[in-house]
Enzyme design. Sequence first.
Site, PDB file in Angstrom:
ATOM      1  N   GLU A 206      -4.967   2.276  -3.917  1.00 16.60           N
ATOM      2  CA  GLU A 206      -3.505   2.238  -3.970  1.00 16.60           C
ATOM      3  C   GLU A 206      -2.944   0.936  -3.405  1.00 16.60           C
ATOM      4  OE1 GLU A 206      -4.531   4.369  -0.049  1.00 16.60           O
ATOM      5  OE2 GLU A 206      -5.388   4.050  -2.043  1.00 16.60           O
TER       6      GLU A 206
ATOM      7  N   ASP B 166       0.854  -1.183   0.000  1.00 18.31           N
ATOM      8  CA  ASP B 166       0.000   0.000   0.000  1.00 18.31           C
ATOM      9  C   ASP B 166       0.894   1.238   0.000  1.00 18.31           C
ATOM     10  OD1 ASP B 166      -3.046   0.942   0.979  1.00 18.31           O
ATOM     11  OD2 ASP B 166      -1.425   2.281   1.590  1.00 18.31           O
TER      12      ASP B 166
ATOM     13  N   ASP C  47      -2.208   9.024 -10.271  1.00 18.28           N
ATOM     14  CA  ASP C  47      -2.216   7.974 -11.297  1.00 18.28           C
ATOM     15  C   ASP C  47      -0.802   7.664 -11.782  1.00 18.28           C
ATOM     16  OD1 ASP C  47      -4.943   7.836 -11.097  1.00 18.28           O
ATOM     17  OD2 ASP C  47      -5.351   8.951 -12.940  1.00 18.28           O
TER      18      ASP C  47
ATOM     19  N   HIS D 146      -5.378  14.056  -8.884  1.00 16.54           N
ATOM     20  CA  HIS D 146      -5.459  12.619  -9.194  1.00 16.54           C
ATOM     21  C   HIS D 146      -4.546  12.223 -10.354  1.00 16.54           C
ATOM     22  CE1 HIS D 146      -8.705  11.463  -6.446  1.00 16.54           C
ATOM     23  NE2 HIS D 146      -9.201  12.678  -6.659  1.00 16.54           N
TER      24      HIS D 146
ATOM     25  N   ASN E 275      -2.966  12.812  -3.608  1.00 14.67           N
ATOM     26  CA  ASN E 275      -4.100  13.139  -4.478  1.00 14.67           C
ATOM     27  C   ASN E 275      -4.703  14.490  -4.130  1.00 14.67           C
ATOM     28  OD1 ASN E 275      -4.226  11.003  -6.310  1.00 14.67           O
ATOM     29  ND2 ASN E 275      -5.424   9.711  -4.934  1.00 14.67           N
TER      30      ASN E 275
END
Length: 342
Positions: free
Chosen positions: A247, A204, A221, A217, A212
């Site tokens: 994630e 994670d 990404d 975002h 974010n």
Amino acid sequence: MLKRLKTDFRLSIITILGASALLGITPFAFMRFFQGNYVAGFVDTTILLVVSGGMAYAWVTGDTRRSGMVLAVVACSGAVAVAAIVGEVGLFWLYPCLVTAFFLVSPRVATLLNVSSIAAMIVQGDAFKSDVQMWTFVATALVVSATAYAFALRSDNQRERLEHLATIDPLTGVKNRRSMDEELNEAAAHAERTGLPYALVILDIDHFKKVNDEFGHAAGDLILVDMVTLVQQNTRKYDQLFRFGGEEFVLLLPGVDGEGLLSVMNNLQHVLRKKMKHPGGAITASFGVALLKHGESVESWLERADAALYEAKEAGRDRVIFSDTMPACDSDQPSDKPELAT
């Protein structure tokens, strides 16, 4: 039953073929025996039994590939045999077989079957009253086969695209959770048969929501894509990475435990810590690791890895926690040393 027919296209075709054989061929078989045409009656009965058996096999085992191959061969060769025995009227049975073959086997195999069937009809020639009738049949059979080939090829391409979309995460290109469930079940079954060790890692990205929120975002990404690239570059080709959600990712490592697993996790943690970046600087990841126990369910395996990940997060992130007892690790940096779940 209806659900299987809706989701398994080849099984539905096999079922239709079987039902058609029972309803369409049975009366002719009885009629030919009654008329004294025992050869034709025997051929009809053989086709009926093989088609019915193939349909039953497909339903019981789910192996539609093998049963489809058998049914396609039997249907085409049976139709040729019937036409040779009963003459012109038997030609009509070949047309549905030419079409059905493309839905039972691959387009290449179906093309070979169709061409072979048409060639066999030309060679034996007894079903035709004249050369004009024979070549008319050949022309129409080829047109039917060509049309079925084009449709089957398009259907195969669309089915492959849908299967790809259903199993691959569109952002990162790794397999999704649906694929993960299937692969983990297969891994657990393989481990039971062979005794091969399997390790499961849930990783994670630390403070991903903050990235974010602060940088958007799009930046998040890019981090996900970069992380996937780094993991794949630093694991073996047969190791499998899945996107678990958000994630979180799951890494399946076959054939590794003990010192080998310890080394893999140290290296992976070091690589991600050194090379993963975001607009505000470096970014880290936390890891929960679990070795599959003998007789353990996939659900329990995942739960132990997830619990280890949770402990890694609670312990300050950027660390590896093992759910299982592992050997000591030699490391120059204390933070590189994987810890044990308590």
